[in-house]
Design a protein around this motif. Sequence first.
Motif, mmCIF file in Angstrom:
data_model
loop_
_atom_site.group_PDB
_atom_site.id
_atom_site.type_symbol
_atom_site.label_atom_id
_atom_site.label_comp_id
_atom_site.label_asym_id
_atom_site.label_seq_id
_atom_site.Cartn_x
_atom_site.Cartn_y
_atom_site.Cartn_z
ATOM 1 N N LEU A 181 0.814 -1.217 0.000
ATOM 2 C CA LEU A 181 0.000 0.000 0.000
ATOM 3 C C LEU A 181 0.847 1.265 0.000
ATOM 4 O O LEU A 181 0.391 2.313 -0.464
ATOM 5 C CB LEU A 181 -0.952 -0.011 1.196
ATOM 6 N N GLN A 182 2.082 1.180 0.483
ATOM 7 C CA GLN A 182 2.965 2.351 0.442
ATOM 8 C C GLN A 182 3.323 2.760 -0.985
ATOM 9 O O GLN A 182 3.728 3.893 -1.221
ATOM 10 C CB GLN A 182 4.251 2.073 1.219
ATOM 11 N N HIS A 183 3.157 1.840 -1.930
ATOM 12 C CA HIS A 183 3.571 2.093 -3.305
ATOM 13 C C HIS A 183 2.418 2.422 -4.248
ATOM 14 O O HIS A 183 2.670 2.716 -5.423
ATOM 15 C CB HIS A 183 4.326 0.879 -3.855
ATOM 16 N N VAL A 184 1.176 2.334 -3.783
ATOM 17 C CA VAL A 184 0.043 2.576 -4.676
ATOM 18 C C VAL A 184 -0.508 3.974 -4.460
ATOM 19 O O VAL A 184 -0.425 4.539 -3.371
ATOM 20 C CB VAL A 184 -1.070 1.522 -4.493
ATOM 21 N N ALA A 185 -1.095 4.516 -5.529
ATOM 22 C CA ALA A 185 -1.601 5.881 -5.470
ATOM 23 C C ALA A 185 -2.967 5.979 -4.816
ATOM 24 O O ALA A 185 -3.356 7.057 -4.357
ATOM 25 C CB ALA A 185 -1.662 6.474 -6.885
ATOM 26 N N ASP A 186 -3.713 4.875 -4.755
ATOM 27 C CA ASP A 186 -5.043 4.889 -4.155
ATOM 28 C C ASP A 186 -5.198 3.681 -3.235
ATOM 29 O O ASP A 186 -5.888 2.721 -3.562
ATOM 30 C CB ASP A 186 -6.115 4.885 -5.252
ATOM 31 N N PRO A 187 -4.579 3.714 -2.060
ATOM 32 C CA PRO A 187 -4.652 2.566 -1.154
ATOM 33 C C PRO A 187 -6.064 2.267 -0.686
ATOM 34 O O PRO A 187 -6.399 1.103 -0.425
ATOM 35 C CB PRO A 187 -3.743 2.963 0.009
ATOM 36 N N LEU B 177 -10.075 -5.542 -1.537
ATOM 37 C CA LEU B 177 -9.874 -6.637 -0.597
ATOM 38 C C LEU B 177 -11.171 -6.952 0.141
ATOM 39 O O LEU B 177 -11.531 -8.125 0.328
ATOM 40 C CB LEU B 177 -8.786 -6.275 0.413
ATOM 41 N N ARG B 178 -11.866 -5.916 0.547
ATOM 42 C CA ARG B 178 -13.138 -6.105 1.242
ATOM 43 C C ARG B 178 -14.146 -6.840 0.355
ATOM 44 O O ARG B 178 -14.938 -7.654 0.832
ATOM 45 C CB ARG B 178 -13.684 -4.743 1.654
ATOM 46 N N ARG B 179 -14.076 -6.602 -0.942
ATOM 47 C CA ARG B 179 -14.996 -7.271 -1.872
ATOM 48 C C ARG B 179 -14.753 -8.772 -1.913
ATOM 49 O O ARG B 179 -15.702 -9.570 -1.932
ATOM 50 C CB ARG B 179 -14.831 -6.689 -3.285
ATOM 51 N N VAL B 180 -13.487 -9.178 -1.915
ATOM 52 C CA VAL B 180 -13.188 -10.600 -2.134
ATOM 53 C C VAL B 180 -13.159 -11.416 -0.847
ATOM 54 O O VAL B 180 -13.163 -12.642 -0.897
ATOM 55 C CB VAL B 180 -11.863 -10.787 -2.910
ATOM 56 N N VAL B 181 -13.100 -10.753 0.306
ATOM 57 C CA VAL B 181 -13.089 -11.478 1.588
ATOM 58 C C VAL B 181 -14.525 -11.723 2.040
ATOM 59 O O VAL B 181 -15.352 -10.811 2.057
ATOM 60 C CB VAL B 181 -12.312 -10.686 2.661
ATOM 61 N N ARG B 182 -14.799 -12.939 2.434
ATOM 62 C CA ARG B 182 -16.151 -13.311 2.854
ATOM 63 C C ARG B 182 -16.507 -12.623 4.170
ATOM 64 O O ARG B 182 -15.613 -12.272 4.971
ATOM 65 C CB ARG B 182 -16.252 -14.823 3.039
ATOM 66 N N PRO B 183 -17.778 -12.428 4.463
ATOM 67 C CA PRO B 183 -18.181 -11.910 5.777
ATOM 68 C C PRO B 183 -17.642 -12.792 6.899
ATOM 69 O O PRO B 183 -17.721 -14.024 6.837
ATOM 70 C CB PRO B 183 -19.708 -11.950 5.714
ATOM 71 N N GLY B 184 -17.055 -12.171 7.894
ATOM 72 C CA GLY B 184 -16.406 -12.900 8.968
ATOM 73 C C GLY B 184 -14.940 -13.186 8.708
ATOM 74 O O GLY B 184 -14.221 -13.621 9.614
ATOM 75 N N GLY B 185 -14.491 -12.948 7.474
ATOM 76 C CA GLY B 185 -13.093 -13.139 7.132
ATOM 77 C C GLY B 185 -12.238 -11.956 7.586
ATOM 78 O O GLY B 185 -12.732 -10.970 8.138
ATOM 79 N N LEU C 50 -2.718 3.209 7.952
ATOM 80 C CA LEU C 50 -3.534 2.027 7.675
ATOM 81 C C LEU C 50 -4.917 2.104 8.304
ATOM 82 O O LEU C 50 -5.926 1.777 7.673
ATOM 83 C CB LEU C 50 -2.818 0.761 8.147
ATOM 84 N N LYS C 51 -4.985 2.513 9.558
ATOM 85 C CA LYS C 51 -6.275 2.575 10.231
ATOM 86 C C LYS C 51 -7.204 3.556 9.530
ATOM 87 O O LYS C 51 -8.378 3.258 9.282
ATOM 88 C CB LYS C 51 -6.092 2.958 11.698
ATOM 89 N N SER C 52 -6.679 4.732 9.188
ATOM 90 C CA SER C 52 -7.527 5.738 8.540
ATOM 91 C C SER C 52 -7.949 5.287 7.152
ATOM 92 O O SER C 52 -9.104 5.500 6.743
ATOM 93 C CB SER C 52 -6.792 7.085 8.456
ATOM 94 N N TRP C 53 -7.052 4.649 6.401
ATOM 95 C CA TRP C 53 -7.409 4.153 5.065
ATOM 96 C C TRP C 53 -8.472 3.064 5.155
ATOM 97 O O TRP C 53 -9.414 3.049 4.362
ATOM 98 C CB TRP C 53 -6.170 3.608 4.362
ATOM 99 N N MET D 151 -10.695 2.636 7.499
ATOM 100 C CA MET D 151 -11.966 3.268 7.875
ATOM 101 C C MET D 151 -12.601 3.946 6.669
ATOM 102 O O MET D 151 -13.813 3.828 6.440
ATOM 103 C CB MET D 151 -11.741 4.263 9.006
ATOM 104 N N GLU D 152 -11.791 4.633 5.871
ATOM 105 C CA GLU D 152 -12.310 5.292 4.677
ATOM 106 C C GLU D 152 -12.836 4.277 3.673
ATOM 107 O O GLU D 152 -13.791 4.562 2.922
ATOM 108 C CB GLU D 152 -11.212 6.150 4.035
ATOM 109 N N ALA D 153 -12.250 3.093 3.664
ATOM 110 C CA ALA D 153 -12.690 2.039 2.750
ATOM 111 C C ALA D 153 -13.961 1.341 3.229
ATOM 112 O O ALA D 153 -14.475 0.460 2.542
ATOM 113 C CB ALA D 153 -11.580 1.015 2.564
ATOM 114 N N GLY D 154 -14.434 1.717 4.404
ATOM 115 C CA GLY D 154 -15.675 1.145 4.903
ATOM 116 C C GLY D 154 -15.502 -0.068 5.783
ATOM 117 O O GLY D 154 -16.475 -0.768 6.070
ATOM 118 N N VAL D 155 -14.270 -0.326 6.227
ATOM 119 C CA VAL D 155 -14.010 -1.442 7.134
ATOM 120 C C VAL D 155 -14.197 -0.938 8.564
ATOM 121 O O VAL D 155 -13.588 0.057 8.960
ATOM 122 C CB VAL D 155 -12.590 -1.995 6.941
ATOM 123 N N ALA D 156 -15.037 -1.611 9.328
ATOM 124 C CA ALA D 156 -15.420 -1.075 10.635
ATOM 125 C C ALA D 156 -14.712 -1.742 11.807
ATOM 126 O O ALA D 156 -14.343 -1.089 12.774
ATOM 127 C CB ALA D 156 -16.933 -1.186 10.814
#
Length: 272
Positions: free
Chosen positions: A118-124, A131-139, A184-187, A189-194
């Motif tokens: 994530l340090q190397h990408v422009a839109d982490p 990642l949230r899309r491909v991980v199952r609920p509870g994963g 990481l924490k702020s990113w 949260m912005e991505a919708g991970v609670a």
Amino acid sequence: MTSSTARERYTLGHHPSVLRTHSWRTAENSAAHLLPHLHAGLRVLDLGSGPGTITLDLARLVAPGSVIGVDASDEVTADARARAAAAGIGNVSFTVGDAYALDLPDDSVDVAHVHQLLQHVADPVAVIRELRRVVRPGGVIALREIVYGGAVWYPLSPGLSRWMEVYQELARANGGEPNAGSRLKSWAMEAGVADIRSSASVWSFETPEDREWWGGAWSERARTSSFATQALETGIADDADLALISTAWRDWVGADDGWFAVPHGEIIATVR
């Protein structure tokens, strides 16, 4: 491709001095925050798998489950496949892919692991959403990134101070964030991970072998890797700067009292 990702460029490149250090990484020294969450039978994604050393450790830990390593480099992915074959590990696969558009169905993996990508990408944030899309609920989503700006070392030297200045400026010019671990924490949260648990850990190097491994590699990178060529192309550094940096690292390697430590931010997030 957005305007932000269009200017994205990998600062370190795939010079042998880079791959040599990446191959040192194991699940134990680079993914300890994830290990308590692994067990047999899981399906794991290792995004930014590089030479595959962490990936293979994950495969051993979740067998008879499976691990898929995804990286943007054809060459590095081929090396990872060869490493898996040599180790006789059959529950792992490696593929070339795009972190922003993974070739995986929704809810298809139990764990997504990312280390130093994530340090190397422009839109982490976009990558974490994927990642949230491909991980199952509870994963679980497990992230770990360096905080270059938090690095400390001894002996002090103008050359190593210049190294830090050049690296910070060049990484940002390439669209990245060299202190990603602190974000990481702020990113997430912005991505919708609670459901996020944050932690930190440190790499430190002080033995002659460790100093040669870390400082020797950086001495070489400062003259011959993408770090060097990009620094010159952008005007962020000149030949004198790179010579100063390379020599400073070599001097640090030779210092009996040489010591270096760099913090990493980590998160474990449960997908809901």
